[in-house]
Design an enzyme around this catalytic site. Structure first.
Site, PDB file in Angstrom:
ATOM      1  N   SER B 190       0.980  -1.254   0.000  1.00 25.05           N
ATOM      2  CA  SER B 190      -0.016  -0.025   0.033  1.00 25.05           C
ATOM      3  C   SER B 190       0.624   1.252  -0.071  1.00 25.05           C
ATOM      4  O   SER B 190       0.360   2.112  -0.598  1.00 25.05           O
ATOM      5  CB  SER B 190      -0.930   0.026   1.203  1.00 25.05           C
ATOM      6  OG  SER B 190      -0.220  -0.066   2.449  1.00 25.05           O
ATOM      7  N   HIS B 218      -5.483  -3.842  -1.913  1.00 30.24           N
ATOM      8  CA  HIS B 218      -5.041  -2.929  -2.936  1.00 30.24           C
ATOM      9  C   HIS B 218      -5.292  -3.289  -4.233  1.00 30.24           C
ATOM     10  O   HIS B 218      -4.139  -2.880  -5.102  1.00 30.24           O
ATOM     11  CB  HIS B 218      -3.952  -2.112  -2.361  1.00 30.24           C
ATOM     12  CG  HIS B 218      -3.946  -1.248  -1.442  1.00 30.24           C
ATOM     13  ND1 HIS B 218      -4.447   0.281  -1.414  1.00 30.24           N
ATOM     14  CD2 HIS B 218      -3.923  -1.399  -0.086  1.00 30.24           C
ATOM     15  CE1 HIS B 218      -4.467   0.586  -0.105  1.00 30.24           C
ATOM     16  NE2 HIS B 218      -4.077  -0.516   0.718  1.00 30.24           N
ATOM     17  N   LYS B 249     -12.428  -0.436  -0.411  1.00 28.92           N
ATOM     18  CA  LYS B 249     -11.440   0.405  -1.126  1.00 28.92           C
ATOM     19  C   LYS B 249     -12.176   0.215  -2.729  1.00 28.92           C
ATOM     20  O   LYS B 249     -13.200   0.941  -2.966  1.00 28.92           O
ATOM     21  CB  LYS B 249     -10.119  -0.210  -1.294  1.00 28.92           C
ATOM     22  CG  LYS B 249      -9.243  -0.208   0.030  1.00 28.92           C
ATOM     23  CD  LYS B 249      -8.098  -0.691   0.130  1.00 28.92           C
ATOM     24  CE  LYS B 249      -7.214  -0.011   1.195  1.00 28.92           C
ATOM     25  NZ  LYS B 249      -8.164  -0.737   2.426  1.00 28.92           N
TER      26      LYS B 249
END
Lengths: 84, 415
Positions: B190, B218, B249
């Protein structure tokens, strides 16, 4: 003792330092200085136990006792001495 | 009364120490839905300012997508607001199991279990499947939630240097005597935006009979040709034993996460993972939204394709402007500044130019590696990126770092 310290310093440098890191000395704070994290301490302990045929109890393998090459050498000497 | 003045003073001292060290975190209040263009109140009480958001995890621009919002509304109407229960008592609706099935299919695994967050998934997974006779070998740059999960587990922890396969192999040999070995990594890291070498890791795990856990928070939804994640990108679909990921996310951005992987490992999480057993089920409204997200992703790769183009455009623009970047090909593009104060000053100057991007420094990233982490979204249009590039260039000139090397910048500002 000096030979022991050199071996530990060499191992810690190879194991934990990146290529562009500042070199270590015998008093560089390893854990409180953020060079060795508490998880990585396991492999350092295993390396010492295997190299010197000793057993370091978990309650002796504290972050304080492993915080510099000098301190580690004192700890190892203690257990090597006991073995003899 | 168990909060005397001396205790208050103790904590006030700690808060002040955080402030004095320049590490005090301050929230910025956003008065609009999450998007490329947002309205921000910062500092508290300041008039609203329209800025371009360059630091959200809204990779696919789905956080406020009208179809997702509509599906969430419908879920709210049909399944209610809350469940007032953990999953195994009376907190499992048909849609929870439906989402687990969709995630299993999407990730190409055997089964999936939902958690209130990926933080919870990571906190619970290790203790559910490992014991004191086992070892966990993690990359030194894994996410904090994995570190916390490792701490909560009785198995022995060890680490290997970031993405160093020779070092990982040494560790697998060192711990050959352990009952079970689990290798642990982020899919995309990340803070640096680089991708784990999963093809090589799978080969090593096969060689040494080790399981492999990947946190793909991610990555899920946009990495790989059809957005399945880093295992798709590295050509090892079906070879990862446990994938943990988030819905917070790219996959709608609300909340929730999951453990997905080998059937028995997922079942052990259902039986033993404490955040699953002792924390509430994901709210029906969120599950309904994520189901719509999965429908959108299964129908087309248009959004991840646009994100890939946007990220390449952004990286090229910053490189041509003369910034020092971390190498990579993901939508996480760190602009390296090395000095902590410079990263804060740079972020503030960007904000004055209408660009919202945060500076990160120790202990979030290693000492001397302060940076502005930029994150690109499919919600960005080229005009957003051009405006942001203009602002970055202007601020870069102001601080005289364009065209400078790492050594030049450290010489000017220190570390």
């Amino acid at each position: 003792m000096e030979g022991l310290k050199d071996i530990i310093l060499q191992y810690v440098t190879k194991e934990y330092l990146e290529d562009d890191s500042e070199p270590l000395n015998f008093d560089t704070p390893l854990i409180s200085g953020g060079i060795v994290d508490s998880f990585s301490l396991v492999s350092l302990k295993r390396f010492l136990e295997n190299s010197y045929n000793i057993k370091i109890p978990d309650d002796k393998a504290t972050p304080e006792a492993f915080d510099s090459v000098n301190k580690i050498a004192v700890l190892v000497e203690e257990f090597v001495g006991k073995k003899g | 009364m168990a909060y005397p003045e001396k205790i208050r003073n103790l904590y006030q001292g700690q808060v002040k120490a955080i402030q004095d060290a320049g590490l005090f975190k301050q929230e910025r209040f956003i008065h609009s839905p999450q998007a490329a263009d947002i309205e921000v109140e910062f500092p508290s009480g300041a008039p609203l300012k329209k800025v371009i958001n360059m630091c959200s995890n809204n990779y696919l621009g789905l956080s406020s997508h009208p179809d997702v919002v509509k599906a969430a509304h419908e879920g709210l109407e049909s399944r209610g607001y809350g469940m007032s229960s953990v999953r195994f008592i009376c907190g499992t609706q048909d849609i929870h199991r439906e989402l687990e099935r969709r995630m299993t299919e999407f990730l190409g695994t055997e089964d999936t279990l939902l958690f209130p967050s990926c933080m919870d998934a990571n906190a619970g997974v290790f203790e559910a499947v490992l014991t004191k006779d086992d070892v966990m070998i993690s990359d030194r740059l894994v996410h904090a939630s994995l570190i916390d999960g490792i701490r909560l587990c009785s198995a022995m922890p060890d680490t290997y240097k970031h993405s160093d396969m020779a070092h990982l192999e040494e560790k697998l040999q060192l711990h050959a005597d352990k009952r079970l070995k689990m290798v642990i990594t982020d899919g995309v890291f990340s803070m640096d935006g680089d991708t784990a070498r999963l093809d090589e890791m799978v080969a090593l795990c096969d060689k040494y009979d080790a399981m492999l856990l990947v946190d793909d928070s991610h990555s899920s939804g946009f990495i790989g040709k059809t957005g399945r994640g880093t295992h798709e990108k590295c050509g090892v679909m079906g070879r990862i034993d446990i994938i943990t990921t988030t819905f917070g996310k790219a996959l709608g951005g609300a909340s929730g996460g999951c453990v997905s992987g080998r059937r028995e490992l997922v079942e052990m999480c259902r039986q033993r993972a404490r955040p699953y057993l002792f924390s509430n089920t994901i709210a029906p409204v969120v599950v309904s939204g994520v189901l719509k997200v999965m429908e959108i992703l299964n129908a087309s790769t248009e959004r991840r394709d646009k994100l890939e183009k946007n990220a390449a455009y952004w990286r090229k623009g910053l490189t041509e402007a003369g910034f020092v970047l971390r190498e990579g090909d993901t939508p996480i593009v760190p602009v390296m500044l090395f000095n902590a104060k410079l990263s804060q000053d740079f972020s503030k100057a960007l904000y004055d130019e209408g660009i919202y991007a945060i500076g990160f420094f120790f202990p979030v990233v290693p000492q001397g590696q302060a940076r502005i982490r930029t994150q690109i979204s499919a919600g960005h249009e080229i005009h957003h990126l051009d405006r942001a590039l203009d602002a970055f260039t202007k601020v870069g000139k102001k601080f005289n770092i364009l065209g400078k090397t790492k050594q030049d910048i450290i010489q000017m500002y220190g570390v």
